[in-house]
Structure formats: C-alpha cells, structure tokens
Scaffold this active site. Structure first.
Site, short mmCIF file in Angstrom:
data_model
loop_
_atom_site.label_atom_id
_atom_site.label_comp_id
_atom_site.label_asym_id
_atom_site.label_seq_id
_atom_site.Cartn_x
_atom_site.Cartn_y
_atom_site.Cartn_z
CD GLU A 32 46.56 52.45 36.52
OE1 GLU A 32 45.87 53.40 36.25
OE2 GLU A 32 46.19 51.19 36.69
N GLY A 63 43.63 45.63 37.73
CA GLY A 63 43.30 45.02 36.47
C GLY A 63 43.69 43.61 35.88
N GLY A 91 38.07 48.97 35.89
CA GLY A 91 37.30 48.53 35.05
C GLY A 91 35.87 48.39 35.22
CB SER A 118 40.56 42.74 40.77
OG SER A 118 41.52 42.89 39.54
P1 13P Z 1 40.71 47.81 38.51
O1 13P Z 1 39.36 47.67 39.16
O2 13P Z 1 40.55 47.73 37.08
O3 13P Z 1 41.43 46.35 39.12
O4 13P Z 1 41.43 49.12 38.92
C1 13P Z 1 41.46 49.44 40.21
C2 13P Z 1 42.03 50.88 40.15
O5 13P Z 1 43.34 51.01 39.96
C3 13P Z 1 41.18 52.03 40.80
O6 13P Z 1 42.06 53.18 40.78
#
Ligand code: 13P
Length: 251
Positions: free
Chosen positions: A101, A175, A236, A214
C-alpha cells in the site's frame, strides 16, 4: 540444514484505530495471559498515533509493538514523516517497510524500502520488509521473478548480521478474502528462502519469512503449517482480538 526460527505473528492495523481500540488490545492481552502461552512472538503495528500507548499497554502482556513505516533519514525537514528512532523512542521494536500500500500510494521504490530498512536497523528496530506480486504478474508467470527482484533491491546487506523479517504478501490476496493455495505459498516461500541463502549463505536460513494476505482464523492453521512460513502478517483479522488470538493460537 534445519534451523528453528521462532514464529512471529504481526497485526497490521493500517489506518484503523483510535484510543478506543486499545480495548481490543487489552482483550487480546487477557486472552494471551490467561490462555495457553503463545508459541509465536506477537506484534501489533497500530497507527503511529497509538504506538506509545500500545507499547505501554503491551508491556505487561508480552505484546510487542511496531510502526507501519519509517523515513529513510533519522531527522530533518520531512513534514509528516516519522523517523525510525522516534518509533523506537515511543516503545516500538519492529517496523513494517515497503508494504504494497505504501509502494502504491506513495510510489516507494525498492531502493527507498532498502534505505528505510537500514534506518530501522540503525535505530535498533527490526524491519518487516514486504514483497509481493500483482495478480497480473502472477497470471503472466512472473511472480517469482518480481519477488526476487524486490528482495534484491529492498533487503539491505545489513541483514547479514541484523534481524530482518520478510513478509510475502501477494497484492491480490490483500483484503480480498482470496489466498494462494498452500502449494503456491510453499513454492514462493521456497524461492524466497533460496534467494536469501544465495545472498547470505547459512544466515539466509535464519531469516523469518511471514505470509500475509487474507490470513484468517479459518485458514491460519493450514497456511502457517506450510514449509518456510515462519509466521504471518495479518491485516483485517488483527483488528478483532478474538480473530487475532485464534490466528496466534494456530501456530
Ligand atoms: P489482510 O489480512 O486484510 O488481507 O491484509 C494483509 C496485509 O496487508 C497485512 O499487511
């Protein structure tokens, strides 16, 4: 050669959480201190505004705290940025660098990520260096090549004699509720292990490789038992104490 790497489960809260979320942290602390002792090192990476409070609160329950990013420099005219030493000063022991990100939202390059990791090490923090391919790259059969290039550019030479952690996070799994198969995870983690050993020799066997994307209570046991998966980076599912505790307990 076999080594025993102590597993680590880190929660990345991303841009979620205010002081009220500390309640979730105290629920987690209660679970961790009253249930069976966790087999994993437990790290929470809250927003920077909460690092100090989380570190204070975590101190009594063994929950360690990390930042989600740091600057390449130790101080200076960089409005809004946070230096690794500031995170350490606030009580952090880890810091995530090069999350996809940040690479996407802030255009961070491998070279910047490597310098952030070096800044972290310089401040006494343990970096969690993220790598991972897009869905298009995987479909094109380029996933391993992409990840190897990210590793070569993002992991500093200092990994030779300082703790660094790698987090493999396929971007298309973040996500989305989708994950690679266990075979795909095993193949990528083996490729990462090989490139660490090629570069750092036996030392490469000791570098922790986390899986992220995830990771949930429902799939944690299967994913965390895959060879060369030395823990997880959870988004999440780290926001709710119950879910995160179930993942920690799956180690
Ligand atoms: P999620 O577990 O929400 O998919 O996010 C993973 C993540 O980017 C952890 O840094």
């Amino acid at each position: 050669m076999t080594t025993t790497i102590s597993p680590l489960i880190a929660g990345n809260w991303k841009m979620n959480g205010t002081r009220a979320s500390l309640d979730e942290l105290s629920s987690l602390a209660t679970m961790l201190t009253t249930g069976a002792a966790p087999r994993a090192i437990v790290v929470i990476c809250p927003p920077a505004t909460m690092v100090a409070a989380a570190a204070r609160q975590g101190a009594t329950s063994g929950i360690l705290v990390g930042g989600q990013d740091c600057h390449t420099e130790g101080s200076g005219a960089h409005t809004g940025d946070i230096a690794a030493g500031m995170l350490a000063d606030a009580g952090a022991q880890y810091v995530i660098v090069g999350h996809s990100e940040r690479r996407a939202d802030h255009g961070e390059t491998d070279d910047q990520v490597r310098r952030k990791a070096m800044a972290a090490i310089g401040a006494g923090l343990k970096p969690i260096i993220c790598v991972g391919e897009t869905e298009g790259q995987r479909d094109a059969g380029e996933a391993e090549a992409v990840v190897k290039e990210q590793l070569a550019g993002s992991v500093p030479d200092a990994a030779e004699n300082h703790e660094v952690n790698i987090a493999y996070e396929p971007i298309w799994a973040i996500g989305t509720g989708r994950t690679p198969t266990s075979e795909e995870i095993a193949a990528m983690h083996a490729a990462i292990r090989n490139s660490l050993v090629e570069r750092f020799g036996e030392r490469g066997m000791d570098i922790r490789i986390l899986y992220g994307g995830s990771l949930k209570p429902q799939n944690a046991r299967e994913i965390l038992s895959v060879e060369n998966v030395n823990g997880g980076l959870v988004g999440g599912a780290s926001l709710l104490a119950n879910d995160f505790y179930t993942i920690i307990s799956a180690v």
